[in-house]
Design a protein around this motif. Structure first.
Motif, PDB file in Angstrom:
ATOM      1  N   TYR A  53       0.861  -1.182   0.000  1.00  0.00           N
ATOM      2  CA  TYR A  53       0.000   0.000   0.000  1.00  0.00           C
ATOM      3  C   TYR A  53       0.895   1.229   0.000  1.00  0.00           C
ATOM      4  CZ  TYR A  53      -3.996  -2.921   1.140  1.00  0.00           C
ATOM      5  OH  TYR A  53      -4.984  -3.866   1.104  1.00  0.00           O
ATOM      6  N   GLN A  54       0.692   2.106  -0.975  1.00  0.00           N
ATOM      7  CA  GLN A  54       1.437   3.361  -1.039  1.00  0.00           C
ATOM      8  C   GLN A  54       0.464   4.477  -1.383  1.00  0.00           C
ATOM      9  OE1 GLN A  54       4.557   2.980  -3.931  1.00  0.00           O
ATOM     10  NE2 GLN A  54       5.826   1.727  -2.602  1.00  0.00           N
ATOM     11  N   GLU A  55       0.394   5.457  -0.509  1.00  0.00           N
ATOM     12  CA  GLU A  55      -0.468   6.624  -0.736  1.00  0.00           C
ATOM     13  C   GLU A  55      -1.902   6.214  -1.034  1.00  0.00           C
ATOM     14  OE1 GLU A  55       1.495   8.820  -3.825  1.00  0.00           O
ATOM     15  OE2 GLU A  55       3.338   8.986  -2.666  1.00  0.00           O
ATOM     16  N   GLY A  56      -2.397   5.228  -0.296  1.00  0.00           N
ATOM     17  CA  GLY A  56      -3.772   4.790  -0.448  1.00  0.00           C
ATOM     18  C   GLY A  56      -4.042   3.885  -1.641  1.00  0.00           C
ATOM     19  N   LEU A  57      -3.011   3.501  -2.374  1.00  0.00           N
ATOM     20  CA  LEU A  57      -3.160   2.636  -3.537  1.00  0.00           C
ATOM     21  C   LEU A  57      -2.407   1.333  -3.324  1.00  0.00           C
ATOM     22  CD1 LEU A  57      -2.492   5.270  -6.349  1.00  0.00           C
ATOM     23  CD2 LEU A  57      -4.711   4.385  -5.619  1.00  0.00           C
ATOM     24  N   ILE A  58      -2.899   0.272  -3.951  1.00  0.00           N
ATOM     25  CA  ILE A  58      -2.194  -1.004  -3.924  1.00  0.00           C
ATOM     26  C   ILE A  58      -1.259  -1.030  -5.127  1.00  0.00           C
ATOM     27  CG2 ILE A  58      -2.416  -3.501  -4.120  1.00  0.00           C
ATOM     28  CD1 ILE A  58      -5.185  -3.210  -2.857  1.00  0.00           C
ATOM     29  N   LYS A  59       0.026  -1.249  -4.868  1.00  0.00           N
ATOM     30  CA  LYS A  59       1.024  -1.273  -5.940  1.00  0.00           C
ATOM     31  C   LYS A  59       1.860  -2.542  -5.838  1.00  0.00           C
ATOM     32  CE  LYS A  59       1.443   3.726  -6.195  1.00  0.00           C
ATOM     33  NZ  LYS A  59       2.372   4.853  -6.196  1.00  0.00           N
ATOM     34  N   LEU A  60       2.405  -2.961  -6.966  1.00  0.00           N
ATOM     35  CA  LEU A  60       3.369  -4.053  -6.994  1.00  0.00           C
ATOM     36  C   LEU A  60       4.749  -3.431  -7.074  1.00  0.00           C
ATOM     37  CD1 LEU A  60       1.521  -6.477  -9.409  1.00  0.00           C
ATOM     38  CD2 LEU A  60       1.632  -6.578  -6.920  1.00  0.00           C
ATOM     39  N   VAL A  61       5.583  -3.726  -6.079  1.00  0.00           N
ATOM     40  CA  VAL A  61       6.887  -3.081  -5.962  1.00  0.00           C
ATOM     41  C   VAL A  61       7.979  -4.139  -5.792  1.00  0.00           C
ATOM     42  CG1 VAL A  61       5.907  -0.980  -4.956  1.00  0.00           C
ATOM     43  CG2 VAL A  61       6.666  -2.811  -3.454  1.00  0.00           C
ATOM     44  N   SER A  62       9.209  -3.709  -5.989  1.00  0.00           N
ATOM     45  CA  SER A  62      10.354  -4.597  -5.768  1.00  0.00           C
ATOM     46  C   SER A  62      10.459  -4.953  -4.293  1.00  0.00           C
ATOM     47  CB  SER A  62      11.646  -3.906  -6.202  1.00  0.00           C
ATOM     48  OG  SER A  62      11.630  -3.663  -7.573  1.00  0.00           O
ATOM     49  N   LEU A  63      11.105  -6.056  -4.019  1.00  0.00           N
ATOM     50  CA  LEU A  63      11.331  -6.470  -2.640  1.00  0.00           C
ATOM     51  C   LEU A  63      12.316  -5.520  -1.969  1.00  0.00           C
ATOM     52  CD1 LEU A  63      11.574 -10.247  -3.436  1.00  0.00           C
ATOM     53  CD2 LEU A  63       9.682  -9.099  -2.297  1.00  0.00           C
ATOM     54  N   LYS A  64      12.285  -5.477  -0.652  1.00  0.00           N
ATOM     55  CA  LYS A  64      13.086  -4.491   0.079  1.00  0.00           C
ATOM     56  C   LYS A  64      14.580  -4.756   0.015  1.00  0.00           C
ATOM     57  CE  LYS A  64       9.427  -3.348   3.300  1.00  0.00           C
ATOM     58  NZ  LYS A  64       8.962  -3.382   4.689  1.00  0.00           N
ATOM     59  N   THR A  65      14.976  -6.030  -0.005  1.00  0.00           N
ATOM     60  CA  THR A  65      16.406  -6.341   0.000  1.00  0.00           C
ATOM     61  C   THR A  65      16.751  -7.312  -1.119  1.00  0.00           C
ATOM     62  OG1 THR A  65      16.207  -8.256   1.468  1.00  0.00           O
ATOM     63  CG2 THR A  65      16.480  -6.096   2.521  1.00  0.00           C
ATOM     64  N   ARG A  66      18.002  -7.369  -1.447  1.00  0.00           N
ATOM     65  CA  ARG A  66      18.483  -8.271  -2.489  1.00  0.00           C
ATOM     66  C   ARG A  66      18.266  -9.742  -2.085  1.00  0.00           C
ATOM     67  NH1 ARG A  66      24.580  -8.644  -3.134  1.00  0.00           N
ATOM     68  NH2 ARG A  66      24.266  -7.029  -1.593  1.00  0.00           N
ATOM     69  N   ASN A  67      18.441 -10.037  -0.802  1.00  0.00           N
ATOM     70  CA  ASN A  67      18.267 -11.416  -0.328  1.00  0.00           C
ATOM     71  C   ASN A  67      16.817 -11.878  -0.337  1.00  0.00           C
ATOM     72  OD1 ASN A  67      20.982 -11.805   0.091  1.00  0.00           O
ATOM     73  ND2 ASN A  67      20.906 -11.157   2.229  1.00  0.00           N
ATOM     74  N   ALA A  68      15.879 -10.940  -0.383  1.00  0.00           N
ATOM     75  CA  ALA A  68      14.455 -11.312  -0.414  1.00  0.00           C
ATOM     76  C   ALA A  68      14.081 -11.914  -1.771  1.00  0.00           C
ATOM     77  CB  ALA A  68      13.589 -10.098  -0.108  1.00  0.00           C
ATOM     78  N   LYS A  69      14.846 -11.575  -2.812  1.00  0.00           N
ATOM     79  CA  LYS A  69      14.610 -12.181  -4.126  1.00  0.00           C
ATOM     80  C   LYS A  69      15.180 -13.587  -4.087  1.00  0.00           C
ATOM     81  CE  LYS A  69      14.713  -7.847  -6.582  1.00  0.00           C
ATOM     82  NZ  LYS A  69      15.348  -7.018  -7.588  1.00  0.00           N
ATOM     83  N   ARG A  70      14.296 -14.571  -4.346  1.00  0.00           N
ATOM     84  CA  ARG A  70      14.755 -15.949  -4.176  1.00  0.00           C
ATOM     85  C   ARG A  70      13.922 -16.921  -4.993  1.00  0.00           C
ATOM     86  NH1 ARG A  70      11.498 -14.015  -0.420  1.00  0.00           N
ATOM     87  NH2 ARG A  70      10.048 -15.325   0.731  1.00  0.00           N
ATOM     88  N   LYS A  71      14.454 -18.120  -5.122  1.00  0.00           N
ATOM     89  CA  LYS A  71      13.743 -19.226  -5.760  1.00  0.00           C
ATOM     90  C   LYS A  71      13.389 -20.222  -4.670  1.00  0.00           C
ATOM     91  CE  LYS A  71      15.997 -18.815 -10.240  1.00  0.00           C
ATOM     92  NZ  LYS A  71      14.893 -18.318 -10.992  1.00  0.00           N
TER      93      LYS A  71
END
Length: 86
Positions: A53-71
């Motif tokens: 949630y950003q500014e009252g809207l639902i958005k798809l955003v990148s993960l916060k950290t590099r390690n959060a990207k995973r398989k």
């Protein structure tokens, strides 16, 4: 666990529940998934973004950290669940 399985079965939240139960995927990561990031042939899910949630809207955003990207490798129960959805 059986009570939770029964509770979520057939609901809109069932997929998110299954991903959390079998893979430990966070709820916002579940809602950031697209089908092209679920590889049924190899049994791999790629986590690469999240809902936020950003500014009252639902958005798809990148993960916060590099390690959060995973398989994540799917167990046979989760793989079968996804195969039945397609």
């Amino acid at each position: 666990m059986q009570q939770l399985d029964n509770y979520f079965q057939g609901t809109n939240a069932e997929t998110a529940y299954m991903l959390g139960k079998y893979c430990g995927v966070r709820i916002n990561e579940c809602y950031g998934l697209k089908w092209d990031k679920i590889d049924l042939e190899n049994g791999i899910i790629t986590i690469h973004r999240q809902m936020q949630y950003q500014e009252g809207l639902i958005k798809l955003v990148s993960l916060k950290t590099r390690n959060a990207k995973r398989k994540i490798y799917m167990c046979s129960k989760l793989k079968k669940y996804f195969e039945n959805l397609v």
